[in-house]
Enzyme design. Structure first.
Site, PDB file in Angstrom:
ATOM      1  N   ALA A   1       3.110   0.764   8.710  1.00 49.19           N
ATOM      2  CA  ALA A   1       3.167   0.321   7.317  1.00 49.19           C
ATOM      3  C   ALA A   1       4.297  -0.666   7.090  1.00 49.19           C
ATOM      4  CB  ALA A   1       3.350   1.530   6.404  1.00 49.19           C
TER       5      ALA A   1
ATOM      6  N   GLU B   1       1.649  -7.042   9.043  1.00 46.81           N
ATOM      7  CA  GLU B   1       0.755  -7.664  10.025  1.00 46.81           C
ATOM      8  C   GLU B   1      -0.119  -8.749   9.421  1.00 46.81           C
ATOM      9  OE1 GLU B   1      -1.355  -3.842   8.687  1.00 46.81           O
ATOM     10  OE2 GLU B   1       0.655  -4.543   9.089  1.00 46.81           O
TER      11      GLU B   1
ATOM     12  N   ASP C   1       0.453 -49.632   4.955  1.00 41.88           N
ATOM     13  CA  ASP C   1      -0.113 -50.896   5.387  1.00 41.88           C
ATOM     14  C   ASP C   1      -0.546 -51.644   4.131  1.00 41.88           C
ATOM     15  OD1 ASP C   1      -1.373 -52.847   7.182  1.00 41.88           O
ATOM     16  OD2 ASP C   1      -3.242 -51.998   6.434  1.00 41.88           O
TER      17      ASP C   1
ATOM     18  N   ASN D   1       7.069  -4.203   2.391  1.00 39.57           N
ATOM     19  CA  ASN D   1       7.067  -3.413   3.618  1.00 39.57           C
ATOM     20  C   ASN D   1       8.430  -2.792   3.893  1.00 39.57           C
ATOM     21  OD1 ASN D   1       4.386  -3.732   5.467  1.00 39.57           O
ATOM     22  ND2 ASN D   1       4.640  -5.482   4.125  1.00 39.57           N
TER      23      ASN D   1
ATOM     24  N   GLU E   1       8.862   0.443   1.882  1.00 39.09           N
ATOM     25  CA  GLU E   1       8.228   1.623   2.481  1.00 39.09           C
ATOM     26  C   GLU E   1       9.128   2.234   3.541  1.00 39.09           C
ATOM     27  OE1 GLU E   1       4.540   0.142   3.934  1.00 39.09           O
ATOM     28  OE2 GLU E   1       4.008  -0.776   2.026  1.00 39.09           O
TER      29      GLU E   1
ATOM     30  N   THR F   1      -1.791  -3.158  -0.369  1.00 38.69           N
ATOM     31  CA  THR F   1      -0.825  -4.110  -0.919  1.00 38.69           C
ATOM     32  C   THR F   1      -0.521  -5.288  -0.003  1.00 38.69           C
ATOM     33  OG1 THR F   1       1.083  -2.891  -0.025  1.00 38.69           O
ATOM     34  CG2 THR F   1       0.279  -2.252  -2.206  1.00 38.69           C
ATOM     35  N   ASP F   2      -0.919  -5.205   1.264  1.00 36.96           N
ATOM     36  CA  ASP F   2      -0.477  -6.237   2.206  1.00 36.96           C
ATOM     37  C   ASP F   2      -1.267  -7.541   2.113  1.00 36.96           C
ATOM     38  OD1 ASP F   2       1.808  -5.500   3.455  1.00 36.96           O
ATOM     39  OD2 ASP F   2       0.949  -5.418   5.462  1.00 36.96           O
TER      40      ASP F   2
END
Length: 992
Positions: free
Chosen positions: A406, A410, A452, A803, A806, A834-835
């Site tokens: 957790a 990731e 140019d 994270n 946690e 939540t991630d």
């Protein structure tokens, strides 16, 4: 500090490794294979960044490798094709790298083997005498170079060999993406937790962990698959065409119908349709950057034969599929098509460099690994503290592993890829087509834009604005009738011209450069008869304008006046080859005073911002060109290319965005200065004459810092200007539309081609293509690039903060002797809820107000700087305190058990979801001004609903071990969950 030498720059180092940027290595597979072959495992080549990673040792320090790399690069030919020989192997270890070919192949990587296969496949075609080659290709009857193949023969060969088509270079397959979802450290930890659950017969836990694994894999797969499809769609090009000789006539066919034995008709700007042996050449040159990495054009000529071991890039009697004719003209007989061509043989190598890992993705990977290491250390600490306090080891181990999973965000790589791909799609909707994901990342950091002129700042539709009549300059105002010009003037304007009718019919539109079309239309308006002049003066030969001679020469037959040499080009060059001038009635000697006067007229016309061409001719006794001298001067014509609208406002917007605009053009100084003045580039910085500067990036560094533009630039000089800017630390975007812009487009951090007027070559060399050709669309692209970077940073900050909370909540509870605040499966639920979805939704945040008034973004300080890490720690701390406060209330009211854990779990998850709202902007939300983000509203709303379901639905309660919450409990959870959002908004108000 970087150590700089002519070919090598050390960009970073530590005790064991150093990263070195090698000049000429960027997207150059041949040079990459040569370095990898010579150095073996001590060196890792990265073609997408043009750098190598070298392993340091006591006897091989940084100085040693700099010397070795410099020697290899200097000793190779400029085409940088893989070659093995003296100077390639590090001198201190001759026995470490066996020279035996079989041994090399046995340890070669895929990239090296494909490059060697490509060279082996084409071996022999350049070394066989032409007569024998034509006989072999004809199957006994030599190929007739004057007639080419017959239609029937070509059809039979096409049926035998198949279409001339290389399969699309694809990214990862669906299976590869899916398998990749199970190769991360978090997934391994999660799998270990599931195995432990099974071993203890906790089947419900194991099933829940399996569901989490499946959910993680599904989300990652769908996101990365969509990103891959977006990038793959950018690689799909429409069908190409090729000009070939069939049945004695030049015809245009689909390039897929080109067969071995066809005679290709090569013209400037045309892609080469197949590998072919050059049999006719007039100043023919090809840009082989796509194949060899050499940016500058390579001269091609019909050399009878070359040694068999001649490297690919030095085979000047060959042209190759995937390259582009950059100058001159010629013909070549096809020797290999499709997968048998050199480009086909290295297709897999090209696939490897098509979608490189961006610097942003690398930063995210580094951050993920560091967080994983920290999380693992914390989990070990939690396990050790729990064990010391006498807690059961197996449940404690499952908790520690779940906590580790957790605590690791990731979703980081998935977020980066999906957000960059989303930016690509957003730009597509706004008429900007990105060919590479990393172009989005680079756009946000651009601090210099090189424009140019022709076709970029102007509309590339020339019209005659002035001309000389005798020694007088006549300026043509809008609607003014032009004065009559001599018949000889009209004749040269029509005959010395590459314009043709697009469909061949009399009513078909003209096809060619806008300059030549404007000149031709002016001559026709003067009374010239295009068809009659071409019938009475058939073309015998042509020398196209090139970098080496800035004028075009055509040779014509004439039944009435012998042979005619017609010349059109840069006035000073043409005038230097004239001996007489036409005064309207007859030729007069061209005296020095008149030459000076004509050159002053040239300067006056150029000062008006016009492109000036001179016309001259000569009656010629021979049927060959001879020297271009002894000409008769006819006069000059100034062609004006209208500027695109709103350019001054565009320049001001670039400067307001902290971006320095520059103009780089091949036009004369006067023309360039006139345009610069009209668009607002004539500030304190001067516009320099590039022809007076050395053609070396190392020697023009001061010039590029002080100038607002350069005139009279060659393709090579444009390339060196871009390199000089990059060496000074600038992130450079280069815009262009022509062949001469190709090398600079490829070398720039972001190459931008015009979509309508841009050549195939410019498109192939670019990172972005502007659909409507207006360079102001670059501002849209830069805004998107900056927004993408800022949004990635928001997502990363959100992920790391949540994270860490946690991890901190569990660690603090264990350290102070509280019961476990979270069930292992509850932690896994929080992680998946939540991630990814809220983080991706944050990445879709619309551009913040004023983002183009901020400085360009930079990764030099890392993805998160020190102040942002302080903010991360603060936010993680408030979420930790909120969840522990709710947990403490539950413990005080209900004691240790499911009710207290449910309150801590619900508070933690809800606080993280609400905290996502605070991450929308660094400004307080109540200040307003932000565009709506419906994706974030949906993500937070649905995730909160799902979280409510974990305490309302019986099945969810059984799996996650939660209990229903009463009204008072719900109010406590709501109040504590809102604390992190409120705290962050309060800190914004105070400017913290």
């Amino acid at each position: 500090m970087s150590v700089e030498v002519p070919n090598v720059v050390v960009t970073s180092r530590n005790g064991r490794w150093a990263r070195v940027r090698v000049r000429g290595l960027l997207r150059n597979p041949a040079l990459g294979c040569r370095l990898a072959d010579a150095a073996g495992d001590a060196l890792q080549v990265q073609l997408d960044t043009g750098s190598v990673r070298i392993r340091l040792a006591p006897d091989r320090d940084t100085v040693y490798w700099i010397d070795w790399l410099s020697t290899v690069v200097r000793s190779q030919p400029r085409t940088a094709v893989a070659r093995r020989g003296a100077g390639a192997t590090p001198p201190s270890s001759p026995t470490r790298h066996p020279r035996d070919a079989a041994a090399r192949r046995s340890r070669a990587g895929p990239a090296q083997r494909h490059a060697e296969a490509a060279e082996a496949e084409t071996t022999g075609q350049h070394s066989v005498p032409v007569d024998r080659l034509l006989a072999d290709l004809g199957g006994g009857n030599p190929i007739d170079l004057a007639r080419g193949l017959s239609t029937a023969d070509a059809r039979a060969r096409l049926e035998r060999d198949g279409p001339n088509e290389i399969r699309d270079v694809t990214g990862r397959s669906a299976a590869e993406i899916l398998v990749g979802q199970f190769r991360s450290v978090p997934v391994a930890l999660l799998g270990g937790s599931g195995a432990l659950a099974l071993s203890t017969r906790a089947f419900a836990d194991a099933g829940a962990i399996g569901a989490v694994l499946a959910a993680n894999a599904t989300l990652g797969f769908l996101t990365e698959r969509q990103a891959e499809e977006t990038v793959s769609s950018l690689r799909k090009l429409g069908p190409r065409q090729a000009s070939v000789l069939r049945d004695g006539a030049v015809v245009t066919i689909d390039a897929r119908e080109v067969v071995v034995g066809d005679v290709l008709v090569l013209e400037p700007g045309h892609p080469v349709a197949a590998d072919a042996r050059v049999v006719e050449s007039h100043r023919l040159a090809a840009n082989e950057a796509a194949l060899t990495g050499e940016s500058l054009p390579v001269r091609k000529e019909p050399v009878p034969s070359l040694p068999e071991d001649t490297p690919l890039g030095e085979r000047r009697n060959m042209v190759f599929l995937g390259t582009v004719v950059s100058g001159g003209a010629g013909r070549a007989v096809v020797v290999a098509t499709a997968e048998h061509a050199a480009l086909g043989r290295i297709r897999q190598l090209a696939q490897g460099t098509e979608a490189p890992t961006t610097r942003l993705q690398q930063e995210l990977d580094v951050l993920g690994r560091r967080l994983a290491i920290g999380a693992a250390a914390a989990c070990v600490g939690v396990f050790a503290l729990g064990a010391l306090r006498g807690r059961p080891l197996l449940p404690l181990l499952r908790t520690a592993v779940s906590l580790g999973v957790a605590a690791i965000p990731e979703g980081l790589p998935t977020v980066a890829t999906s957000l960059l791909a989303s930016s690509v799609r957003s730009l597509q909707r706004r008429g900007v087509y990105a060919r590479r994901l990393d172009a989005i990342e680079s756009l946000g950091a651009v601090d210099t834009v090189c424009f140019d002129k022709t076709g970029t700042l102007t509309q590339n539709r020339m019209s005659v604005g002035s001309l000389t009549v005798g020694t007088d300059l006549v300026v043509l105002e809008e609607g003014q009738r032009a004065p009559a010009v001599p018949e000889a003037w009209q004749r040269v304007a029509v005959l010395c011209n590459s314009v043709e009718r697009a469909g061949g019919g009399a009513a078909s539109p003209w096809q060619g450069s806008s300059t030549e079309i404007a000149l031709l239309e002016f001559a026709l308006a003067q009374g010239a008869d295009y068809d009659q002049l071409h019938r009475s003066h058939p073309l015998l030969g042509v020398r196209h304008r090139s970098e080496h001679h800035p004028y075009m020469v055509t040779l014509h037959d004439s039944a009435h006046s012998g042979l005619l040499v017609a010349v059109k080009g840069r006035p000073d060059e043409v005038l230097a080859r004239c001996e007489t001038w036409f005064d309207g009635r007859r030729a007069q000697p061209l005296k020095p005073a008149l030459r000076r006067r004509l050159l002053k007229l040239d300067e006056s016309m150029a000062a008006r911002g016009e492109r000036v061409l001179a016309l001259a001719f000569r009656q010629h006794p021979d049927r060959s060109f001879g020297d271009t001298a002894g000409l008769c001067w006819l006069g000059m014509v100034g062609l004006a290319d209208p500027l695109r609208p709103d350019l001054p406002q565009m320049v001001q917007r670039f400067r307001a965005a902290g971006i320095r605009p520059m103009m780089i053009t091949g036009d004369q100084v006067g023309t360039a200065r006139a345009v610069a003045e009209r668009i607002g580039l004539n500030g304190e910085r001067p516009l320099l004459d590039a022809a007076q500067l050395p053609e070396s990036a190392e020697l023009i560094g001061d010039a590029v810092e002080s100038a607002n533009g350069f005139a009279r630039t060659s393709p090579a000089m444009k390339l060196e200007i871009v390199r000089a800017l990059q060496q000074r630390g600038h992130v450079v975007a280069m815009t262009g539309d022509g062949i001469n812009d190709g090398p600079a487009l490829k070398t720039a951090d972001v190459g931008v081609a015009m979509g309508v007027t841009g050549t195939d070559f410019a498109h192939a060399m670019s990172d972005l293509v502007l659909h409507d050709d207006h360079p102001a669309a670059m501002l849209t692209a830069i805004e998107q690039g900056r927004t993408a970077f800022v949004n990635v940073r928001k997502s990363v900050r959100y992920l790391v903060s949540t994270n860490l909370s946690e991890l901190a909540a569990t660690t603090v509870a264990t350290a102070i002797g509280l019961p476990e605040p979270f069930d292992p499966l509850a932690l896994l639920w929080t992680n998946i809820a939540t991630d990814i979805w809220p983080a991706i939704a944050l990445g879709l945040e619309p551009a913040e107000p004023g983002i183009l008034e901020r400085p360009p973004v930079s990764l030099r300080g890392g993805l998160l700087d020190r102040s942002e890490w302080t903010a991360v720690a603060t936010d993680a701390g408030t979420m930790t305190l909120a969840s522990l406060a709710s947990f403490g209330y539950g413990l005080a009211r209900y004691g240790a058990g499911p009710r207290a854990r449910t309150m801590a779990f619900t508070t933690l998850t809800s606080s993280q979801l609400l905290f996502a709202l605070a991450m929308r902007s660094s400004l307080p939300l109540r200040a307003g001004g932000l565009a709506p983000n419906p994706a974030l509203r949906r993500a937070v709303g649905w995730s909160l609903a799902a979280q409510a379901g974990t305490v309302l639905l019986p099945l969810a309660r059984r799996v996650l071990r939660t209990t229903p919450l009463g009204p008072v409990d719900a109010l406590v959870v709501l109040a504590t969950a809102a604390v992190p959002l409120a705290a962050r908004e309060l800190l914004k108000e105070r400017g913290a």
